[in-house]
Scaffold this motif. Structure first.
Motif, PDB file in Angstrom:
ATOM      1  N   VAL A 243       0.860  -1.187   0.000  1.00 24.65           N
ATOM      2  CA  VAL A 243       0.000   0.000   0.000  1.00 24.65           C
ATOM      3  C   VAL A 243       0.892   1.232   0.000  1.00 24.65           C
ATOM      4  N   ALA A 244       0.543   2.220  -0.828  1.00 26.81           N
ATOM      5  CA  ALA A 244       1.309   3.463  -0.885  1.00 26.81           C
ATOM      6  C   ALA A 244       0.356   4.641  -1.084  1.00 26.81           C
ATOM      7  N   GLY A 245       0.816   5.810  -0.656  1.00 26.16           N
ATOM      8  CA  GLY A 245       0.064   7.043  -0.887  1.00 26.16           C
ATOM      9  C   GLY A 245      -0.891   7.434   0.211  1.00 26.16           C
ATOM     10  N   GLY A 246      -0.934   6.683   1.307  1.00 30.12           N
ATOM     11  CA  GLY A 246      -1.911   6.932   2.361  1.00 30.12           C
ATOM     12  C   GLY A 246      -1.493   7.937   3.411  1.00 30.12           C
ATOM     13  N   GLY A 247      -0.482   8.730   3.131  1.00 31.95           N
ATOM     14  CA  GLY A 247      -0.089   9.770   4.080  1.00 31.95           C
ATOM     15  C   GLY A 247       0.932   9.321   5.098  1.00 31.95           C
ATOM     16  N   GLY A 248       1.725   8.320   4.762  1.00 31.16           N
ATOM     17  CA  GLY A 248       2.797   7.885   5.655  1.00 31.16           C
ATOM     18  C   GLY A 248       2.863   6.383   5.792  1.00 31.16           C
ATOM     19  N   ALA A 249       4.028   5.925   6.185  1.00 27.33           N
ATOM     20  CA  ALA A 249       4.304   4.496   6.275  1.00 27.33           C
ATOM     21  C   ALA A 249       3.399   3.782   7.278  1.00 27.33           C
ATOM     22  N   VAL A 250       3.132   4.401   8.406  1.00 29.98           N
ATOM     23  CA  VAL A 250       2.288   3.766   9.420  1.00 29.98           C
ATOM     24  C   VAL A 250       0.856   3.633   8.906  1.00 29.98           C
ATOM     25  N   ASN A 251       0.353   4.659   8.232  1.00 29.51           N
ATOM     26  CA  ASN A 251      -1.000   4.590   7.664  1.00 29.51           C
ATOM     27  C   ASN A 251      -1.085   3.502   6.591  1.00 29.51           C
ATOM     28  N   ASP A 252      -0.083   3.450   5.715  1.00 26.93           N
ATOM     29  CA  ASP A 252      -0.073   2.434   4.656  1.00 26.93           C
ATOM     30  C   ASP A 252      -0.056   1.031   5.269  1.00 26.93           C
ATOM     31  N   HIS A 253       0.758   0.837   6.277  1.00 30.46           N
ATOM     32  CA  HIS A 253       0.852  -0.456   6.961  1.00 30.46           C
ATOM     33  C   HIS A 253      -0.504  -0.835   7.576  1.00 30.46           C
ATOM     34  N   ALA A 254      -1.146   0.115   8.226  1.00 36.17           N
ATOM     35  CA  ALA A 254      -2.442  -0.155   8.863  1.00 36.17           C
ATOM     36  C   ALA A 254      -3.489  -0.555   7.833  1.00 36.17           C
ATOM     37  N   CYS A 255      -3.480   0.090   6.675  1.00 31.11           N
ATOM     38  CA  CYS A 255      -4.451  -0.264   5.618  1.00 31.11           C
ATOM     39  C   CYS A 255      -4.176  -1.656   5.065  1.00 31.11           C
ATOM     40  N   ALA A 256      -2.898  -2.025   4.949  1.00 29.15           N
ATOM     41  CA  ALA A 256      -2.553  -3.378   4.490  1.00 29.15           C
ATOM     42  C   ALA A 256      -3.032  -4.421   5.495  1.00 29.15           C
ATOM     43  N   LEU A 257      -2.806  -4.169   6.782  1.00 29.86           N
ATOM     44  CA  LEU A 257      -3.257  -5.110   7.812  1.00 29.86           C
ATOM     45  C   LEU A 257      -4.774  -5.242   7.816  1.00 29.86           C
ATOM     46  N   ALA A 258      -5.461  -4.119   7.652  1.00 32.07           N
ATOM     47  CA  ALA A 258      -6.930  -4.153   7.620  1.00 32.07           C
ATOM     48  C   ALA A 258      -7.422  -4.986   6.441  1.00 32.07           C
ATOM     49  N   ALA A 259      -6.740  -4.887   5.313  1.00 32.11           N
ATOM     50  CA  ALA A 259      -7.120  -5.669   4.135  1.00 32.11           C
ATOM     51  C   ALA A 259      -6.964  -7.166   4.413  1.00 32.11           C
ATOM     52  N   ILE A 260      -5.882  -7.538   5.061  1.00 28.91           N
ATOM     53  CA  ILE A 260      -5.642  -8.955   5.367  1.00 28.91           C
ATOM     54  C   ILE A 260      -6.741  -9.492   6.274  1.00 28.91           C
ATOM     55  N   ARG A 261      -7.227  -8.666   7.184  1.00 24.26           N
ATOM     56  CA  ARG A 261      -8.297  -9.095   8.096  1.00 24.26           C
ATOM     57  C   ARG A 261      -9.600  -9.391   7.365  1.00 24.26           C
ATOM     58  N   THR A 262      -9.746  -8.917   6.137  1.00 19.20           N
ATOM     59  CA  THR A 262     -10.984  -9.165   5.378  1.00 19.20           C
ATOM     60  C   THR A 262     -11.003 -10.535   4.709  1.00 19.20           C
ATOM     61  N   VAL A 263      -9.883 -11.266   4.780  1.00 21.15           N
ATOM     62  CA  VAL A 263      -9.792 -12.570   4.104  1.00 21.15           C
ATOM     63  C   VAL A 263      -9.545 -13.652   5.155  1.00 21.15           C
ATOM     64  N   PRO A 264     -10.594 -14.366   5.562  1.00 25.88           N
ATOM     65  CA  PRO A 264     -10.465 -15.356   6.630  1.00 25.88           C
ATOM     66  C   PRO A 264      -9.461 -16.471   6.337  1.00 25.88           C
ATOM     67  N   GLY A 265      -9.216 -16.847   5.107  1.00 28.74           N
ATOM     68  CA  GLY A 265      -8.303 -17.937   4.776  1.00 28.74           C
ATOM     69  C   GLY A 265      -6.832 -17.589   4.937  1.00 28.74           C
ATOM     70  N   LEU A 266      -6.524 -16.318   5.142  1.00 27.85           N
ATOM     71  CA  LEU A 266      -5.140 -15.912   5.331  1.00 27.85           C
ATOM     72  C   LEU A 266      -4.781 -15.882   6.811  1.00 27.85           C
ATOM     73  N   ASP A 267      -3.523 -16.199   7.101  1.00 26.15           N
ATOM     74  CA  ASP A 267      -3.046 -16.087   8.470  1.00 26.15           C
ATOM     75  C   ASP A 267      -3.106 -14.594   8.854  1.00 26.15           C
ATOM     76  N   GLN A 268      -3.570 -14.330  10.041  1.00 26.67           N
ATOM     77  CA  GLN A 268      -3.733 -12.949  10.476  1.00 26.67           C
ATOM     78  C   GLN A 268      -2.474 -12.471  11.185  1.00 26.67           C
ATOM     79  N   PRO A 269      -1.872 -11.386  10.679  1.00 31.22           N
ATOM     80  CA  PRO A 269      -0.648 -10.867  11.336  1.00 31.22           C
ATOM     81  C   PRO A 269      -0.963 -10.309  12.718  1.00 31.22           C
ATOM     82  N   ALA A 270       0.030 -10.372  13.577  1.00 32.11           N
ATOM     83  CA  ALA A 270      -0.119  -9.827  14.914  1.00 32.11           C
ATOM     84  C   ALA A 270      -0.280  -8.305  14.835  1.00 32.11           C
ATOM     85  N   ALA A 271      -1.102  -7.755  15.685  1.00 27.04           N
ATOM     86  CA  ALA A 271      -1.298  -6.312  15.725  1.00 27.04           C
ATOM     87  C   ALA A 271      -0.021  -5.647  16.235  1.00 27.04           C
ATOM     88  N   GLN A 272       0.242  -4.457  15.705  1.00 31.42           N
ATOM     89  CA  GLN A 272       1.446  -3.736  16.135  1.00 31.42           C
ATOM     90  C   GLN A 272       1.082  -2.504  16.893  1.00 31.42           C
TER      91      GLN A 272
END
Length: 167
Positions: free
Chosen positions: A138-167
């Protein structure tokens, strides 16, 4: 002269087949449907935060499966999202973690000199049943932490994927 018996030949054939099978690793693959679901999850999450982004999803071989850009995001973010995903896939590490390691260690800082790697938050490896199957960037979301958070949120929408630990 030695003459093999039918049972010996059958046993050798079975051993040969077993060893050939043991050499093939079974791996999961991301589908286009899953990639599109990840893209939609990231875009929806960031949109609710009034952030426009670009999202890239790569399969386990580093091939682009899906890419979408909000119309207001600068074009340089297209390549940034792909490189973040590639970096996460290649290193099997979230790019936010890599960036923080590089800031703290001269050894990790050397990763920034490798072509294609981008040590900037927003890339996260995707895994299923403990095996890496791809990555999201993810890029363009106003900073690295925001981009990371949006990527993690996307992963949470797919139950078949392993869920990364919250940071």
């Amino acid at each position: 002269m030695f003459k093999p018996t039918a049972s010996l030949l059958a046993m050798l054939a079975a051993l040969s087949a077993a060893s050939a099978t043991a050499q093939v690793r079974q791996q999961g693959d991301l589908t286009l449907e899953t990639a599109n679901r990840l893209v939609a999850g990231a875009i929806d999450t960031c949109r609710r935060q009034e952030r426009a982004i670009v999202v890239a999803v790569l399969d386990r071989g580093g091939n682009l499966l899906a890419l979408q850009r909000a119309e207001t995001v600068g074009p340089h973010n297209i390549e940034a999202s792909r490189r973040k995903a590639y970096t996460a896939l290649s290193t099997r590490t979230a790019t936010l973690d890599l960036a923080r390691q590089a800031a703290a260690s001269a050894d990790a800082r050397n990763l920034a000199t490798l072509p294609e790697l981008l040590l900037l938050g927003g890339g996260v490896p995707l895994s299923a049943a403990g095996q890496v199957v791809g990555a999201i960037g993810v890029a363009g979301g106003g900073g690295a932490v925001n981009d990371h958070a949006c990527a993690l949120a996307a992963i949470r929408t797919v139950p078949g994927l392993d869920q990364p630990a919250a940071q």
